[in-house]
Enzyme design. Structure first.
Site, PDB file in Angstrom:
ATOM      1  N   TYR A 198       4.802  61.875 121.189  1.00  0.00           N
ATOM      2  CA  TYR A 198       5.213  61.319 119.903  1.00  0.00           C
ATOM      3  C   TYR A 198       4.050  60.686 119.141  1.00  0.00           C
ATOM      4  CZ  TYR A 198       9.965  61.900 121.747  1.00  0.00           C
ATOM      5  OH  TYR A 198      11.127  62.411 122.270  1.00  0.00           O
ATOM      6  N   LYS A 232       6.358  66.307 135.156  1.00  0.00           N
ATOM      7  CA  LYS A 232       6.474  67.770 135.224  1.00  0.00           C
ATOM      8  C   LYS A 232       5.141  68.277 135.774  1.00  0.00           C
ATOM      9  CE  LYS A 232       8.768  71.606 134.266  1.00  0.00           C
ATOM     10  NZ  LYS A 232       9.975  72.010 135.024  1.00  0.00           N
ATOM     11  N   ASP A 282      12.746  59.181 126.545  1.00  0.00           N
ATOM     12  CA  ASP A 282      13.632  59.195 125.388  1.00  0.00           C
ATOM     13  C   ASP A 282      14.929  59.921 125.758  1.00  0.00           C
ATOM     14  OD1 ASP A 282      14.613  59.073 122.821  1.00  0.00           O
ATOM     15  OD2 ASP A 282      13.246  60.556 121.982  1.00  0.00           O
TER      16      ASP A 282
END
Ligand code: NAD
Length: 361
Positions: free
Chosen positions: A147, A196, A252
């Site tokens: 972001y 990840k 989020d």
């Protein structure tokens, strides 16, 4: 006996109603445990636009910085009818929120998700899962990652192409990892780090640094979990989690998933912290313009946010436990605001709920 300076931003909509009840509970804590809380009331959001022309003034920022913690209600109004939303984006109520988080260096967002047995009917999971209950805390990195990375949209060889950058440096990862282990030390001493790492470089660095930090906390159990598996485990067996720490975008998404499985927005507290013990505490919900000014809102999320302030900013463990126990007691006794009402329970207003909880501290 401790003396603490609390900046209070009541904000808009139901904000003033729910914060007033949290202050009622804090006053009871001060009285019972012999502390002194000094409140400085500050404007932010729509109410600041009305008075100052901007959603957040330098004075409000300076007062927050000079305080031990910030207690906030909610800001914003009805986004289709309120004149605040006719203003340019940087002058709207929410611009104040983004700016204050940045000014105060709040990089860690803490969202506890707890299923109260008394409210398990609102949990959308199968009964065999909800019957076990759960009590976890999602810690989301708030100022880095996808972001905040460089982004652009351009034509490449005649094809429109968009790029977002996911970048973390080891300092950003280390400080949130430290926060996660510190918080876990005050809870059940388990950290699940979500990444990840089978695909992303940023996740491989994340995993390496979190593992390094874990060495300083031998009492805390650390596990690594891939984000796709985490999303699944949250609905399959949420009871397995204590503190879940993750980067901005994964957090989020997972924090919204986790809040959904508790079933009630009016019950969910949150905190945003910097490297020190300083934090900003607020309910997860918004300003609920549909019920504002009617003494109907549920003040529990804000009261539990104040309990987090006692625990994480002031190290008042016993006091925080007392507030959380008072909330449980009131629910056990069957008192409910409209949003969590069910058959056979006793309906109460926002201010009655605050009084009932304060009395039980
Ligand atoms: P909202 O959370 O304000 O309301 C969603 C629904 O939940 C409404 O039906 C509301 O009545 C209910 N609700 C929320 N909190 C409640 C409580 N404590 N007790 C009982 N019911 C409650 O979300 P929204 O309607 O999307 O947004 C309204 C305004 O709030 C917008 O201006 C939005 O930008 C702002 N907002 C602010 C924050 C914040 O201050 N951090 C967060 C989210 C939204």
């Amino acid at each position: 006996m401790m003396n603490k300076k609390i900046a209070v931003i009541k904000g808009d909509g139901i904000g003033p109603e729910i914060v007033t009840e949290a202050m009622k509970v804090l006053d009871k804590v001060a009285e019972k445990y012999g502390h002194k809380f000094d409140y400085t009331q500050l404007l932010m959001g729509g109410c600041s636009i009305d008075v100052n022309g901007v959603p957040l003034t330098d004075e409000t920022i300076a007062e927050c910085k000079a305080s031990d913690a910030v207690l906030m209600g909610s800001i914003g109004g009805n986004t289709t009818t309120s004149p605040w939303y006719k203003l340019p984006a940087d002058l709207r109520p929410e611009a104040g929120l983004l700016k204050i988080r940045k000014e105060l260096g709040l990089f860690a967002n803490l969202r506890p998700c707890l299923l109260y047995p008394q409210l398990s009917g609102a949990c959308p999971l199968k009964e065999e899962i909800s019957a076990k209950g759960f009590d976890m805390l999602i810690m989301r990195e708030l100022t880095g990652g996808l972001y905040f990375g460089a982004r652009k949209t351009e034509e490449v060889d005649g094809v429109m192409t968009a790029v977002d950058t996911l970048s973390y440096n080891e300092k950003e990862i280390r400080r949130i990892a430290v926060k996660a282990f510190e918080v876990a030390m005050k809870r059940r001493k388990k950290v699940t780090s979500v990444d990840k790492a089978n695909v992303l470089d940023s996740s491989r660095l994340w995993r390496k640094i979190v593992t390094e930090v874990a060495a300083d906390y031998p009492e805390v159990e650390l596990e690594h979990m891939l984000v796709d598996n985490s999303a699944m485990q949250l609905v399959r067996d949420p009871a397995q989690f204590d503190v879940m720490v993750t980067e901005n975008m994964f957090g989020d998404i997972l924090s919204d998933e986790a809040s959904m499985i508790t079933g009630s927005i009016g019950m969910l507290p949150s905190a945003s912290m910097n490297e020190t013990k300083f934090g900003l505490y607020e309910p997860s919900g918004g300003s609920a313009p549909d019920i504002a000014g009617q003494d109907k809102a549920n003040p529990i999320a804000t009261i539990l946010s104040a309990a987090m302030m006692l625990r994480y900013s002031f190290d008042m463990t016993e006091e925080a436990d007392a507030v959380e126990a008072a909330v449980t007691k009131v629910l056990e006794e069957g008192y409910r605001t409209g949003d969590i009402m069910s058959e056979g329970c006793k309906p109460v207003s926002c201010s009655q709920m605050g009084t009932l909880i304060a009395e039980r501290v």
